[in-house]
Write a protein that holds these residues in place. Structure first.
Motif, PDB file in Angstrom:
ATOM      1  N   ASN A   1       0.827  -1.209   0.000  1.00 16.14           N
ATOM      2  CA  ASN A   1       0.000   0.000   0.000  1.00 16.14           C
ATOM      3  C   ASN A   1       0.863   1.262   0.000  1.00 16.14           C
ATOM      4  OD1 ASN A   1      -2.572  -1.260   0.077  1.00 16.14           O
ATOM      5  ND2 ASN A   1      -2.303  -1.682   2.241  1.00 16.14           N
ATOM      6  N   LEU A   2       1.965   1.212   0.738  1.00 14.49           N
ATOM      7  CA  LEU A   2       2.853   2.371   0.791  1.00 14.49           C
ATOM      8  C   LEU A   2       3.553   2.567  -0.552  1.00 14.49           C
ATOM      9  CD1 LEU A   2       3.780   4.497   2.800  1.00 14.49           C
ATOM     10  CD2 LEU A   2       5.683   3.008   3.434  1.00 14.49           C
ATOM     11  N   ILE A   3       3.962   1.475  -1.164  1.00 12.18           N
ATOM     12  CA  ILE A   3       4.598   1.552  -2.489  1.00 12.18           C
ATOM     13  C   ILE A   3       3.637   2.135  -3.516  1.00 12.18           C
ATOM     14  CG2 ILE A   3       5.485   0.157  -4.400  1.00 12.18           C
ATOM     15  CD1 ILE A   3       6.708  -1.712  -2.280  1.00 12.18           C
ATOM     16  N   PHE A   4       2.353   1.756  -3.391  1.00  7.52           N
ATOM     17  CA  PHE A   4       1.346   2.295  -4.318  1.00  7.52           C
ATOM     18  C   PHE A   4       1.303   3.816  -4.241  1.00  7.52           C
ATOM     19  CE2 PHE A   4      -3.033   3.786  -4.961  1.00  7.52           C
ATOM     20  CZ  PHE A   4      -3.224   3.405  -6.281  1.00  7.52           C
ATOM     21  N   ILE A   5       1.368   4.357  -3.015  1.00  9.34           N
ATOM     22  CA  ILE A   5       1.364   5.814  -2.851  1.00  9.34           C
ATOM     23  C   ILE A   5       2.575   6.427  -3.541  1.00  9.34           C
ATOM     24  CG2 ILE A   5       1.541   7.694  -1.173  1.00  9.34           C
ATOM     25  CD1 ILE A   5      -0.024   5.952   0.782  1.00  9.34           C
ATOM     26  N   PHE A   6       3.742   5.816  -3.352  1.00 12.54           N
ATOM     27  CA  PHE A   6       4.960   6.336  -3.977  1.00 12.54           C
ATOM     28  C   PHE A   6       4.870   6.280  -5.499  1.00 12.54           C
ATOM     29  CE2 PHE A   6       7.283   4.907   0.082  1.00 12.54           C
ATOM     30  CZ  PHE A   6       7.073   6.146   0.659  1.00 12.54           C
ATOM     31  N   VAL A   7       4.270   5.206  -6.028  1.00 11.98           N
ATOM     32  CA  VAL A   7       4.117   5.071  -7.483  1.00 11.98           C
ATOM     33  C   VAL A   7       3.208   6.174  -8.024  1.00 11.98           C
ATOM     34  CG1 VAL A   7       3.152   3.625  -9.316  1.00 11.98           C
ATOM     35  CG2 VAL A   7       4.579   2.597  -7.543  1.00 11.98           C
ATOM     36  N   VAL A   8       2.129   6.445  -7.302  1.00 15.25           N
ATOM     37  CA  VAL A   8       1.204   7.513  -7.733  1.00 15.25           C
ATOM     38  C   VAL A   8       1.943   8.843  -7.845  1.00 15.25           C
ATOM     39  CG1 VAL A   8      -0.774   8.918  -7.018  1.00 15.25           C
ATOM     40  CG2 VAL A   8      -0.888   6.427  -6.838  1.00 15.25           C
ATOM     41  N   PHE A   9       2.807   9.122  -6.874  1.00 17.56           N
ATOM     42  CA  PHE A   9       3.500  10.409  -6.858  1.00 17.56           C
ATOM     43  C   PHE A   9       4.691  10.468  -7.815  1.00 17.56           C
ATOM     44  CE2 PHE A   9       1.031  11.105  -3.030  1.00 17.56           C
ATOM     45  CZ  PHE A   9       0.734  12.452  -3.132  1.00 17.56           C
ATOM     46  N   THR A  10       5.010   9.361  -8.447  1.00 16.98           N
ATOM     47  CA  THR A  10       6.002   9.426  -9.531  1.00 16.98           C
ATOM     48  C   THR A  10       5.379   9.987 -10.806  1.00 16.98           C
ATOM     49  OG1 THR A  10       5.526   7.144 -10.238  1.00 16.98           O
ATOM     50  CG2 THR A  10       7.300   7.463  -8.612  1.00 16.98           C
ATOM     51  N   HIS A  11       4.033  10.003 -10.859  1.00 20.04           N
ATOM     52  CA  HIS A  11       3.325  10.487 -12.035  1.00 20.04           C
ATOM     53  C   HIS A  11       2.685  11.855 -11.809  1.00 20.04           C
ATOM     54  CE1 HIS A  11       3.731   6.617 -14.101  1.00 20.04           C
ATOM     55  NE2 HIS A  11       3.424   6.044 -12.947  1.00 20.04           N
ATOM     56  N   THR A  12       2.647  12.309 -10.571  1.00 23.48           N
ATOM     57  CA  THR A  12       2.056  13.611 -10.280  1.00 23.48           C
ATOM     58  C   THR A  12       2.756  14.224  -9.074  1.00 23.48           C
ATOM     59  OG1 THR A  12      -0.009  14.765  -9.703  1.00 23.48           O
ATOM     60  CG2 THR A  12       0.266  12.537  -8.845  1.00 23.48           C
ATOM     61  N   PRO A  13       2.978  15.533  -9.072  1.00 22.45           N
ATOM     62  CA  PRO A  13       3.661  16.164  -7.936  1.00 22.45           C
ATOM     63  C   PRO A  13       2.791  16.269  -6.683  1.00 22.45           C
ATOM     64  CG  PRO A  13       2.996  17.821  -9.522  1.00 22.45           C
ATOM     65  CD  PRO A  13       2.710  16.489 -10.153  1.00 22.45           C
ATOM     66  N   SER A  14       1.461  16.210  -6.869  1.00 13.36           N
ATOM     67  CA  SER A  14       0.572  16.319  -5.717  1.00 13.36           C
ATOM     68  C   SER A  14      -0.735  15.598  -6.027  1.00 13.36           C
ATOM     69  CB  SER A  14       0.288  17.783  -5.376  1.00 13.36           C
ATOM     70  OG  SER A  14      -0.372  18.432  -6.454  1.00 13.36           O
ATOM     71  N   LEU A  15      -1.455  15.253  -4.984  1.00 15.31           N
ATOM     72  CA  LEU A  15      -2.754  14.600  -5.110  1.00 15.31           C
ATOM     73  C   LEU A  15      -3.777  15.589  -4.579  1.00 15.31           C
ATOM     74  CD1 LEU A  15      -3.797  11.824  -6.042  1.00 15.31           C
ATOM     75  CD2 LEU A  15      -3.769  11.095  -3.650  1.00 15.31           C
ATOM     76  N   GLY A  16      -4.485  16.247  -5.519  1.00 16.01           N
ATOM     77  CA  GLY A  16      -5.245  17.424  -5.125  1.00 16.01           C
ATOM     78  C   GLY A  16      -4.224  18.482  -4.754  1.00 16.01           C
ATOM     79  N   ASP A  17      -4.298  19.000  -3.548  1.00 15.50           N
ATOM     80  CA  ASP A  17      -3.239  19.893  -3.073  1.00 15.50           C
ATOM     81  C   ASP A  17      -2.477  19.253  -1.911  1.00 15.50           C
ATOM     82  OD1 ASP A  17      -5.328  19.980  -1.293  1.00 15.50           O
ATOM     83  OD2 ASP A  17      -5.153  22.126  -0.881  1.00 15.50           O
ATOM     84  N   TRP A  18      -2.479  17.905  -1.899  1.00 13.91           N
ATOM     85  CA  TRP A  18      -1.772  17.158  -0.869  1.00 13.91           C
ATOM     86  C   TRP A  18      -0.437  16.662  -1.403  1.00 13.91           C
ATOM     87  CZ3 TRP A  18      -3.690  15.638   4.117  1.00 13.91           C
ATOM     88  CH2 TRP A  18      -4.949  16.156   4.419  1.00 13.91           C
ATOM     89  N   SER A  19       0.627  16.882  -0.643  1.00 13.20           N
ATOM     90  CA  SER A  19       1.952  16.414  -1.042  1.00 13.20           C
ATOM     91  C   SER A  19       2.112  14.944  -0.683  1.00 13.20           C
ATOM     92  CB  SER A  19       3.030  17.235  -0.329  1.00 13.20           C
ATOM     93  OG  SER A  19       3.028  16.965   1.064  1.00 13.20           O
ATOM     94  N   GLU A  20       3.168  14.345  -1.206  1.00 13.24           N
ATOM     95  CA  GLU A  20       3.447  12.937  -0.920  1.00 13.24           C
ATOM     96  C   GLU A  20       3.601  12.699   0.577  1.00 13.24           C
ATOM     97  OE1 GLU A  20       6.401  10.285  -3.216  1.00 13.24           O
ATOM     98  OE2 GLU A  20       7.466  10.790  -1.357  1.00 13.24           O
ATOM     99  N   ALA A  21       4.365  13.536   1.258  1.00 12.79           N
ATOM    100  CA  ALA A  21       4.603  13.354   2.687  1.00 12.79           C
ATOM    101  C   ALA A  21       3.308  13.468   3.483  1.00 12.79           C
ATOM    102  CB  ALA A  21       5.624  14.373   3.192  1.00 12.79           C
ATOM    103  N   GLU A  22       2.398  14.349   3.072  1.00 16.60           N
ATOM    104  CA  GLU A  22       1.129  14.511   3.787  1.00 16.60           C
ATOM    105  C   GLU A  22       0.243  13.290   3.604  1.00 16.60           C
ATOM    106  OE1 GLU A  22       0.646  19.391   3.608  1.00 16.60           O
ATOM    107  OE2 GLU A  22       0.059  18.153   1.898  1.00 16.60           O
ATOM    108  N   VAL A  23       0.207  12.740   2.391  1.00 12.38           N
ATOM    109  CA  VAL A  23      -0.588  11.534   2.146  1.00 12.38           C
ATOM    110  C   VAL A  23      -0.006  10.359   2.920  1.00 12.38           C
ATOM    111  CG1 VAL A  23      -1.336   9.883   0.388  1.00 12.38           C
ATOM    112  CG2 VAL A  23      -1.365  12.326  -0.119  1.00 12.38           C
ATOM    113  N   VAL A  24       1.317  10.243   2.955  1.00  7.20           N
ATOM    114  CA  VAL A  24       1.969   9.180   3.722  1.00  7.20           C
ATOM    115  C   VAL A  24       1.667   9.342   5.211  1.00  7.20           C
ATOM    116  CG1 VAL A  24       4.210   8.253   4.442  1.00  7.20           C
ATOM    117  CG2 VAL A  24       3.777   8.753   2.033  1.00  7.20           C
ATOM    118  N   PHE A  25       1.642  10.580   5.683  1.00  3.52           N
ATOM    119  CA  PHE A  25       1.314  10.856   7.090  1.00  3.52           C
ATOM    120  C   PHE A  25      -0.077  10.333   7.432  1.00  3.52           C
ATOM    121  CE2 PHE A  25      -0.245  13.382  10.613  1.00  3.52           C
ATOM    122  CZ  PHE A  25       0.853  13.467  11.468  1.00  3.52           C
TER     123      PHE A  25
END
Length: 264
Positions: free
Chosen positions: A42-66
């Motif tokens: 599940n954590l790897i999936f999040i990292f893969v998503v952020f390799t294709h986009t700098p943010s998810l909505g206005d959420w950064s990778e570190a915030e989504v991981v948090f």
């Protein structure tokens, strides 16, 4: 007295669990490894998503991981002490509920204690570690009250899990085939791993007020964030937990009163 009696039962069940796992140690470590691999995927999936986009909505990778790290903490505790996934098959279809009801202890407490799963608790510690790493990456301030707030939020989230899945298990008292609902609820639950703001209004309403899985992830986690802090919704977590937990208990007790034996 009732609480003391239940705690004494917990010690006995836990001792029996440890004795069993000491006999079959390989099974214990296989279960731990499988849980860790599932979390890693599940954590790897999040990292893969952020390799294709700098943010998810206005959420950064570190915030989504948090948020995901927080999500793992109450889920691990819930899975440890309330493993109700096979309730219908074991206790209704096979008639073991009859045995439960002949004993003086609370029926729900017995079912939960018989299915205690300590390896799942490791997921909570992993989630805490993920939160800590993300906390450092985000440069969030640390206040003396943060650990206390985290405990309150986690307890509220655990109560939400308990209430929803206890009510789901109790459906078995009314229906001969409730198993199809379980996977659906589990899939909806997984939406709580991510910020609710990335979903449309319908899903946000569902996850907030109907099946409040947003309160096992983003809302309580937002208390500690800066850019996405929502203190009002965060503090609703223990309130929603108490309400949902009470509903689950009411549905369970109602179902137990309706139950007339394996043949009913």
């Amino acid at each position: 007295m009732r609480i003391a009696f239940t705690l004494s039962l917990f010690r006995e069940y836990l001792a029996n669990y440890i004795k069993t796992k000491l006999t079959y140690r390989a099974d214990f470590w296989v279960e731990v490894l499988s849980d860790l691999m599932f979390s890693a995927m599940n954590l790897i999936f999040i990292f893969v998503v952020f390799t294709h986009t700098p943010s998810l909505g206005d959420w950064s990778e570190a915030e989504v991981v948090f948020v995901y790290g927080y999500f793992m903490i109450p889920y691990g505790i819930f899975s440890t002490f309330s493993n109700l996934w096979n309730f219908s098959e074991r206790y209704i279809t096979k008639g073991e509920m009859d045995r439960i009801l002949t004993r003086p202890a609370n029926s729900l407490a017995q079912v939960m204690l018989e299915n205690v799963d300590p390896p799942s608790l490791i997921g909570s510690f992993v989630g805490l570690g993920i939160m800590g790493v993300a906390w450092g990456r985000l440069g969030l301030p640390f206040h003396w009250y943060d650990p206390l707030v985290l405990i309150v939020m986690v307890l509220g989230s655990v109560l939400i899990y308990l209430g929803l899945y206890t009510a789901l298990a109790a459906i078995s008292f009314y229906s001969d085939a409730p198993t199809g609902i379980g996977p659906l609820i589990y899939n909806i639950q997984n939406y709580g791993r991510y910020p609710i703001q990335i979903y449309n209004k319908g899903i946000r309403f569902l996850l907030t007020w109907l099946l409040p899985f947003a309160f096992v992830g983003v809302y309580p986690a937002s208390f500690f964030l800066e850019r996405h802090a929502d203190r009002t919704m965060a503090w609703l977590t223990p309130v929603v937990g108490l309400i949902v937990g009470a509903i689950g208990l009411i549905v369970w007790n109602s179902g137990v009163k309706r139950y007339r034996g394996a043949g009913s």
